[in-house]
Write a protein that holds these residues in place. Structure first.
Motif, mmCIF file in Angstrom:
data_model
loop_
_atom_site.group_PDB
_atom_site.id
_atom_site.type_symbol
_atom_site.label_atom_id
_atom_site.label_comp_id
_atom_site.label_asym_id
_atom_site.label_seq_id
_atom_site.Cartn_x
_atom_site.Cartn_y
_atom_site.Cartn_z
ATOM 1 N N HIS A 104 0.803 -1.220 0.000
ATOM 2 C CA HIS A 104 0.000 0.000 0.000
ATOM 3 C C HIS A 104 0.837 1.273 0.000
ATOM 4 O O HIS A 104 0.402 2.291 -0.544
ATOM 5 N N ASN A 105 2.009 1.217 0.601
ATOM 6 C CA ASN A 105 2.820 2.422 0.729
ATOM 7 C C ASN A 105 4.078 2.396 -0.137
ATOM 8 O O ASN A 105 4.247 3.221 -1.037
ATOM 9 N N ARG A 122 -4.396 -4.806 -7.603
ATOM 10 C CA ARG A 122 -5.593 -4.019 -7.318
ATOM 11 C C ARG A 122 -6.677 -4.262 -8.364
ATOM 12 O O ARG A 122 -7.862 -4.357 -8.041
ATOM 13 N N GLY A 160 -11.186 1.387 -2.924
ATOM 14 C CA GLY A 160 -10.452 2.552 -2.432
ATOM 15 C C GLY A 160 -10.759 2.853 -0.976
ATOM 16 O O GLY A 160 -9.857 3.165 -0.184
ATOM 17 N N ALA A 161 -12.032 2.751 -0.612
ATOM 18 C CA ALA A 161 -12.417 2.985 0.779
ATOM 19 C C ALA A 161 -11.807 1.938 1.702
ATOM 20 O O ALA A 161 -11.346 2.250 2.805
ATOM 21 N N GLU A 163 -9.025 0.236 1.218
ATOM 22 C CA GLU A 163 -7.586 0.492 1.343
ATOM 23 C C GLU A 163 -7.315 1.617 2.335
ATOM 24 O O GLU A 163 -6.427 1.513 3.193
ATOM 25 N N SER A 164 -8.069 2.693 2.222
ATOM 26 C CA SER A 164 -7.885 3.822 3.132
ATOM 27 C C SER A 164 -8.217 3.433 4.568
ATOM 28 O O SER A 164 -7.493 3.777 5.510
ATOM 29 N N LEU A 165 -9.287 2.683 4.734
ATOM 30 C CA LEU A 165 -9.715 2.270 6.075
ATOM 31 C C LEU A 165 -8.711 1.314 6.699
ATOM 32 O O LEU A 165 -8.478 1.358 7.918
ATOM 33 N N GLY A 167 -5.469 1.336 6.223
ATOM 34 C CA GLY A 167 -4.366 2.148 6.710
ATOM 35 C C GLY A 167 -4.670 2.796 8.042
ATOM 36 O O GLY A 167 -3.805 2.874 8.925
ATOM 37 N N TRP A 168 -5.912 3.240 8.211
ATOM 38 C CA TRP A 168 -6.330 3.852 9.469
ATOM 39 C C TRP A 168 -6.463 2.810 10.573
ATOM 40 O O TRP A 168 -5.961 2.987 11.679
#
Length: 204
Positions: A104-105, A122, A160-161, A163-165, A167-168
């Protein structure tokens, strides 16, 4: 030690170093030391730092895709399939933080060909989610009532949501995989459920 086991040992060490330092800051000396082998042996088995990083991306991508696909039972209702897939996704990323950090990073900022490897992963996940949304539309209407482009867009938004979630959730939030999956289901499925029943939002 068998060659396959030795390679796995080196890649495990590499993943820890790449996951914490990123591609550019990682050193083959540190990887070799962590694996308990000589640096020439790492080069002998895995050719170069670039090849080693690529191998880590491919292994972790395959594991993540396998976890998501394996977590979904096609005999269940569509909302449960999405829930199971999300739970598998968040569980895997939480249990493999170095792998997720690489995917992811670090791979995204490492340049080509690393970006291409992650993009392929992805796209496969998006295609799988697209099929879930398409099945939901078909079951709701008898025939897919959503345009193909709209289904693809919804899948992109969901991935996308997620992946972002992830990370959080995997950071300092201290959120479990089930909590993360429930958050996204509450955010996304309520809207999808209305959409499947023909109730669309529109500006007043």
């Amino acid at each position: 030690m068998p060659r396959a086991e030795r390679e796995r040992q080196m890649m495990d060490a590499a993943l820890r170093v790449f996951g914490s330092r990123g591609y550019r800051a990682a050193s083959m000396d540190e990887i070799a030391e962590l694996a308990g082998v000589s640096k020439p042996l790492v080069y002998l088995y895995l050719n170069s730092k670039e090849d080693l990083f690529t191998a880590c991306i491919r292994r972790e991508a395959a594991a993540l895709i396998g976890a998501v696909r394996g977590g979904v039972d096609s005999a269940r209702p569509v909302d449960r399939r999405l829930w199971d897939g999300l739970t598998a996704f968040f569980t895997h990323t939480a249990e493999h933080p170095d792998g997720w950090a690489v995917l992811h990073n670090h791979a995204r900022s490492g340049g080509e060909p690393f970006v291409a490897e992650v993009t392929a992963m992805r796209e496969e996940i998006v295609a799988f989610v697209t099929s879930l949304v398409a099945v939901a539309a078909r079951e709701a209407h008898g025939t897919p009532d959503l345009a193909e482009r709209e289904v693809a867009g919804l899948a992109q938004a969901l991935v996308g949501a997620a992946e972002s979630l992830a990370g959080w959730a995997n950071g300092d939030a201290g959120v479990s995989a089930c909590e993360a999956a429930a958050t996204l289901m509450n955010f996304a499925w309520s809207g999808l459920g209305d959409l499947m029943n023909g109730r669309r939002w529109s500006p007043r």
